[in-house]
Design a protein around this motif. Sequence first.
Motif, PDB file in Angstrom:
ATOM      1  N   ARG A   7      56.560  44.306  31.163  1.00 16.88           N
ATOM      2  CA  ARG A   7      56.113  45.678  31.423  1.00 16.88           C
ATOM      3  C   ARG A   7      54.954  46.067  30.513  1.00 16.88           C
ATOM      4  NH1 ARG A   7      62.267  47.988  32.028  1.00 16.88           N
ATOM      5  NH2 ARG A   7      62.500  47.575  34.263  1.00 16.88           N
ATOM      6  N   GLU A  57      51.927  44.416  31.871  1.00 15.59           N
ATOM      7  CA  GLU A  57      51.547  45.109  33.112  1.00 15.59           C
ATOM      8  C   GLU A  57      50.780  46.382  32.794  1.00 15.59           C
ATOM      9  OE1 GLU A  57      53.700  47.300  36.923  1.00 15.59           O
ATOM     10  OE2 GLU A  57      54.876  45.959  35.663  1.00 15.59           O
ATOM     11  N   THR A  58      51.261  47.145  31.818  1.00 11.93           N
ATOM     12  CA  THR A  58      50.590  48.366  31.409  1.00 11.93           C
ATOM     13  C   THR A  58      49.198  48.063  30.854  1.00 11.93           C
ATOM     14  OG1 THR A  58      52.730  49.365  30.865  1.00 11.93           O
ATOM     15  CG2 THR A  58      50.777  50.408  29.929  1.00 11.93           C
ATOM     16  N   ASP A  90      64.190  45.679  40.314  1.00 12.32           N
ATOM     17  CA  ASP A  90      63.210  44.944  39.513  1.00 12.32           C
ATOM     18  C   ASP A  90      62.311  44.102  40.412  1.00 12.32           C
ATOM     19  OD1 ASP A  90      64.080  45.950  37.058  1.00 12.32           O
ATOM     20  OD2 ASP A  90      65.585  44.388  36.825  1.00 12.32           O
ATOM     21  N   THR A 106      53.782  46.069  42.262  1.00 14.35           N
ATOM     22  CA  THR A 106      52.696  45.856  41.302  1.00 14.35           C
ATOM     23  C   THR A 106      51.799  44.714  41.759  1.00 14.35           C
ATOM     24  OG1 THR A 106      53.980  46.667  39.420  1.00 14.35           O
ATOM     25  CG2 THR A 106      52.140  45.208  38.926  1.00 14.35           C
TER      26      THR A 106
END
Length: 215
Positions: A44, A47-48, A74, A81
């Motif tokens: 995560r 990803e951010t 999930d 994404t």
Amino acid sequence: IDRDYKCYGDILMKLKMSKEAAAAYIKAYEMDNEEIVYLMDVSRAYETAEMFAEAINYFDMYIDAAGDDVRIMDYFRFGQTCYRVGMADTISGEQYLVKADTLFASVTNKAPENYLGHQWRARVAAARDPETTLGLAKPYYERTIEVLDTNVAPNKAQIAAYIECYKYLGYYNYLKAYAEPAKANEYKEQTRYYWNKMLEYDPENTEIKEALNNL
């Protein structure tokens, strides 16, 4: 201890220092590799930071470690994404779309009665066939309709899904009518069927009305 790095990573995420947070979460996992949730934290954070290759790598590590304990949400969230990245990336987009399809396939396998997994597989397939010449999304949209039909009274989101399915299937048959003149009448009939079904939910759609008049 590992929890120190976990807390440090959480603080860095709040400070919008996601790349540094990923490094902290990796350190936490190195200190206690039984806490596989740290792998999800790393994913995560990457990803951010829009480091999507790294995010996918750690998400895959999490899936391998968690096995049957991975939540359906999930798979779904990360599939979305990968889809968004695939749509935006003109160079490596295909690999992200393939990954998205794999993730949404896991959703449909684990929750076949939920239309969302099928709908998102259809969207991915449509993205991989932008001219709609192959009809890659056709079976997935058809399956989405089958699942939606099990609901007696569709809600707003489900109605929107119906419209999306009917629009695509009508357009696919519309293109086929001109690509295969020998079967034009058959395909035009299918086009009318799907677009008229669409108008049941979206009666003010002038674009579709005009397209039907020109068939």
